[in-house]
Design a protein around this motif. Structure first.
Motif, PDB file in Angstrom:
ATOM      1  N   ALA A 143       0.826  -1.206   0.000  1.00  0.00           N
ATOM      2  CA  ALA A 143       0.000   0.000   0.000  1.00  0.00           C
ATOM      3  C   ALA A 143       0.863   1.260   0.000  1.00  0.00           C
ATOM      4  O   ALA A 143       0.475   2.284  -0.573  1.00  0.00           O
ATOM      5  CB  ALA A 143      -0.931  -0.009   1.209  1.00  0.00           C
ATOM      6  N   THR A 144       2.031   1.179   0.626  1.00  0.00           N
ATOM      7  CA  THR A 144       2.953   2.317   0.639  1.00  0.00           C
ATOM      8  C   THR A 144       3.363   2.699  -0.774  1.00  0.00           C
ATOM      9  O   THR A 144       3.415   3.885  -1.128  1.00  0.00           O
ATOM     10  CB  THR A 144       4.202   1.994   1.472  1.00  0.00           C
ATOM     11  OG1 THR A 144       3.803   1.723   2.816  1.00  0.00           O
ATOM     12  CG2 THR A 144       5.203   3.142   1.451  1.00  0.00           C
ATOM     13  N   PHE A 145       3.678   1.692  -1.591  1.00  0.00           N
ATOM     14  CA  PHE A 145       4.082   1.965  -2.975  1.00  0.00           C
ATOM     15  C   PHE A 145       2.981   2.698  -3.723  1.00  0.00           C
ATOM     16  O   PHE A 145       3.252   3.656  -4.470  1.00  0.00           O
ATOM     17  CB  PHE A 145       4.425   0.650  -3.675  1.00  0.00           C
ATOM     18  CG  PHE A 145       4.819   0.813  -5.108  1.00  0.00           C
ATOM     19  CD1 PHE A 145       6.057   1.314  -5.449  1.00  0.00           C
ATOM     20  CD2 PHE A 145       3.934   0.484  -6.124  1.00  0.00           C
ATOM     21  CE1 PHE A 145       6.418   1.491  -6.774  1.00  0.00           C
ATOM     22  CE2 PHE A 145       4.281   0.648  -7.452  1.00  0.00           C
ATOM     23  CZ  PHE A 145       5.533   1.146  -7.777  1.00  0.00           C
ATOM     24  N   ILE A 146       1.739   2.292  -3.510  1.00  0.00           N
ATOM     25  CA  ILE A 146       0.617   2.959  -4.165  1.00  0.00           C
ATOM     26  C   ILE A 146       0.471   4.391  -3.650  1.00  0.00           C
ATOM     27  O   ILE A 146       0.257   5.334  -4.417  1.00  0.00           O
ATOM     28  CB  ILE A 146      -0.682   2.178  -3.922  1.00  0.00           C
ATOM     29  CG1 ILE A 146      -0.555   0.740  -4.456  1.00  0.00           C
ATOM     30  CG2 ILE A 146      -1.861   2.886  -4.581  1.00  0.00           C
ATOM     31  CD1 ILE A 146      -0.343   0.642  -5.933  1.00  0.00           C
ATOM     32  N   ALA A 147       0.617   4.566  -2.340  1.00  0.00           N
ATOM     33  CA  ALA A 147       0.389   5.873  -1.728  1.00  0.00           C
ATOM     34  C   ALA A 147       1.437   6.902  -2.121  1.00  0.00           C
ATOM     35  O   ALA A 147       1.138   8.097  -2.160  1.00  0.00           O
ATOM     36  CB  ALA A 147       0.345   5.735  -0.207  1.00  0.00           C
ATOM     37  N   VAL A 148       2.662   6.476  -2.409  1.00  0.00           N
ATOM     38  CA  VAL A 148       3.704   7.458  -2.742  1.00  0.00           C
ATOM     39  C   VAL A 148       3.780   7.748  -4.235  1.00  0.00           C
ATOM     40  O   VAL A 148       4.352   8.765  -4.636  1.00  0.00           O
ATOM     41  CB  VAL A 148       5.091   7.001  -2.233  1.00  0.00           C
ATOM     42  CG1 VAL A 148       5.080   6.829  -0.730  1.00  0.00           C
ATOM     43  CG2 VAL A 148       5.566   5.731  -2.917  1.00  0.00           C
ATOM     44  N   THR A 149       3.225   6.880  -5.068  1.00  0.00           N
ATOM     45  CA  THR A 149       3.250   7.118  -6.513  1.00  0.00           C
ATOM     46  C   THR A 149       1.988   7.833  -7.016  1.00  0.00           C
ATOM     47  O   THR A 149       2.052   8.625  -7.955  1.00  0.00           O
ATOM     48  CB  THR A 149       3.428   5.802  -7.285  1.00  0.00           C
ATOM     49  OG1 THR A 149       2.408   4.868  -6.881  1.00  0.00           O
ATOM     50  CG2 THR A 149       4.800   5.201  -7.013  1.00  0.00           C
ATOM     51  N   THR A 150       0.851   7.567  -6.387  1.00  0.00           N
ATOM     52  CA  THR A 150      -0.398   8.189  -6.827  1.00  0.00           C
ATOM     53  C   THR A 150      -0.376   9.718  -6.772  1.00  0.00           C
ATOM     54  O   THR A 150      -0.919  10.378  -7.671  1.00  0.00           O
ATOM     55  CB  THR A 150      -1.584   7.653  -6.000  1.00  0.00           C
ATOM     56  OG1 THR A 150      -1.637   6.227  -6.129  1.00  0.00           O
ATOM     57  CG2 THR A 150      -2.893   8.243  -6.486  1.00  0.00           C
ATOM     58  N   PRO A 151       0.230  10.345  -5.742  1.00  0.00           N
ATOM     59  CA  PRO A 151       0.240  11.821  -5.717  1.00  0.00           C
ATOM     60  C   PRO A 151       0.867  12.456  -6.944  1.00  0.00           C
ATOM     61  O   PRO A 151       0.515  13.592  -7.303  1.00  0.00           O
ATOM     62  CB  PRO A 151       1.065  12.141  -4.458  1.00  0.00           C
ATOM     63  CG  PRO A 151       0.884  10.968  -3.581  1.00  0.00           C
ATOM     64  CD  PRO A 151       0.799   9.801  -4.505  1.00  0.00           C
ATOM     65  N   MET A 152       1.796  11.753  -7.593  1.00  0.00           N
ATOM     66  CA  MET A 152       2.424  12.330  -8.777  1.00  0.00           C
ATOM     67  C   MET A 152       1.424  12.486  -9.927  1.00  0.00           C
ATOM     68  O   MET A 152       1.628  13.291 -10.833  1.00  0.00           O
ATOM     69  CB  MET A 152       3.601  11.464  -9.219  1.00  0.00           C
ATOM     70  CG  MET A 152       4.729  11.429  -8.199  1.00  0.00           C
ATOM     71  SD  MET A 152       5.317  13.086  -7.808  1.00  0.00           S
ATOM     72  CE  MET A 152       6.100  12.827  -6.224  1.00  0.00           C
ATOM     73  N   LEU A 153       0.337  11.719  -9.888  1.00  0.00           N
ATOM     74  CA  LEU A 153      -0.705  11.865 -10.907  1.00  0.00           C
ATOM     75  C   LEU A 153      -1.635  13.027 -10.604  1.00  0.00           C
ATOM     76  O   LEU A 153      -2.157  13.673 -11.514  1.00  0.00           O
ATOM     77  CB  LEU A 153      -1.537  10.575 -10.997  1.00  0.00           C
ATOM     78  CG  LEU A 153      -0.854   9.306 -11.489  1.00  0.00           C
ATOM     79  CD1 LEU A 153      -1.819   8.135 -11.385  1.00  0.00           C
ATOM     80  CD2 LEU A 153      -0.374   9.473 -12.917  1.00  0.00           C
ATOM     81  N   LEU A 154      -1.853  13.298  -9.317  1.00  0.00           N
ATOM     82  CA  LEU A 154      -2.912  14.215  -8.914  1.00  0.00           C
ATOM     83  C   LEU A 154      -2.431  15.584  -8.471  1.00  0.00           C
ATOM     84  O   LEU A 154      -3.242  16.445  -8.137  1.00  0.00           O
ATOM     85  CB  LEU A 154      -3.723  13.577  -7.765  1.00  0.00           C
ATOM     86  CG  LEU A 154      -4.398  12.238  -8.096  1.00  0.00           C
ATOM     87  CD1 LEU A 154      -5.035  11.653  -6.855  1.00  0.00           C
ATOM     88  CD2 LEU A 154      -5.426  12.411  -9.193  1.00  0.00           C
ATOM     89  N   ALA A 155      -1.107  15.805  -8.458  1.00  0.00           N
ATOM     90  CA  ALA A 155      -0.579  17.066  -7.932  1.00  0.00           C
ATOM     91  C   ALA A 155      -0.878  18.254  -8.830  1.00  0.00           C
ATOM     92  O   ALA A 155      -0.720  19.397  -8.415  1.00  0.00           O
ATOM     93  CB  ALA A 155       0.929  16.957  -7.713  1.00  0.00           C
ATOM     94  N   GLY A 156      -1.309  18.011 -10.057  1.00  0.00           N
ATOM     95  CA  GLY A 156      -1.733  19.108 -10.914  1.00  0.00           C
ATOM     96  C   GLY A 156      -0.598  19.742 -11.685  1.00  0.00           C
ATOM     97  O   GLY A 156       0.509  19.215 -11.761  1.00  0.00           O
ATOM     98  N   ALA A 157      -0.864  20.906 -12.232  1.00  0.00           N
ATOM     99  CA  ALA A 157       0.106  21.611 -13.062  1.00  0.00           C
ATOM    100  C   ALA A 157       0.367  23.010 -12.523  1.00  0.00           C
ATOM    101  O   ALA A 157       0.513  23.956 -13.275  1.00  0.00           O
ATOM    102  CB  ALA A 157      -0.392  21.678 -14.503  1.00  0.00           C
ATOM    103  N   GLY A 158       0.395  23.124 -11.193  1.00  0.00           N
ATOM    104  CA  GLY A 158       0.591  24.446 -10.611  1.00  0.00           C
ATOM    105  C   GLY A 158      -0.598  25.331 -10.925  1.00  0.00           C
ATOM    106  O   GLY A 158      -1.738  24.960 -10.679  1.00  0.00           O
TER     107      GLY A 158
END
Length: 229
Positions: A46-61
């Protein structure tokens, strides 16, 4: 309008994130987790999922980019967004805040799926402890989300994702190959040191992650205020 505009840019990525989490749950469920020791393996996965998913959702500033398209430069609607009678701080808060709330919802869905699918969780933990785990997972992963927000202020999306993964690797080396105290290890706090396994909240690691998030957001704000688009 800002929230709706951010949602239009985020919804496809949310579907991707939910699909990624669903694949993780299916991969863990099919072999079966019958031994109590399986809790540690489940938490680490679950840690692997939790640390990689934010890179999809952090947006474009405060910029605008089509999802998953390797474009360069600014999208045409970025100048329209910047012409709106709102501050750049509000633009950044809205976009970053929306992505964080979406990420929090995805974490909640993943933890609920884990609780429903794996009897070992219901046997070894209570529903309250599962909520504590979800909170710790979200707090620790928020530091990684903030890194994505910072990178989004000066990198195009395709480069932001690669740079974010590189930053994750560097942080893992920092925590696991140096003499930093284990209590501050964000990765450990989401895996083998998580409330799911130890039944205790990793307060130090959570504070470290939230502090990292504050620093990264302040850096992102300084960039978007000073940058000429």
């Amino acid at each position: 309008m800002l929230w709706y505009k951010g949602w239009l840019e985020t919804r496809i990525k949310l579907l991707m994130a939910v699909g990624w989490m669903g694949w993780f749950l299916a991969a863990q469920y099919m072999p079966g987790l019958k031994e109590p020791a399986g809790l540690t393996g489940l938490a680490i996965s679950a840690t692997f999922i939790a640390v990689t998913t934010p890179m999809l959702l952090a947006g474009a500033g405060i910029a605008t980019q089509p999802a998953f398209q390797a474009t360069k430069g600014l999208h045409g609607s970025t100048h329209f967004t910047l012409s709106l009678p709102v501050s750049r701080l509000r633009l950044l808060l809205t976009r970053a805040g929306l992505g964080w709330f979406v990420f929090a919802g995805a974490i909640g869905l993943m933890c609920s799926g884990m609780w429903i699918l794996f009897p070992v969780l219901r046997a070894e933990t209570t529903s309250g402890q599962m909520c504590e785990y979800a909170g710790a997972l979200l707090a620790c992963a928020s530091g990684f989300y903030s890194i994505g927000v910072l990178l989004a202020t000066f990198l195009d999306e395709i480069w932001r994702i690669w740079a974010g993964l590189f930053a994750l690797a560097m942080l893992w080396l920092l925590f696991n190959k140096t003499t930093l105290p284990a209590s501050a290890n964000i990765f450990r706090a989401m895996g083998q040191g998580s409330p799911l396994v130890t039944h205790a909240m990793p307060w130090t690691a959570m504070a470290f992650s939230l502090g990292l998030g504050a620093v990264c957001f302040f850096g992102a704000l300084k960039i978007v205020v000073a940058r000429e688009y």
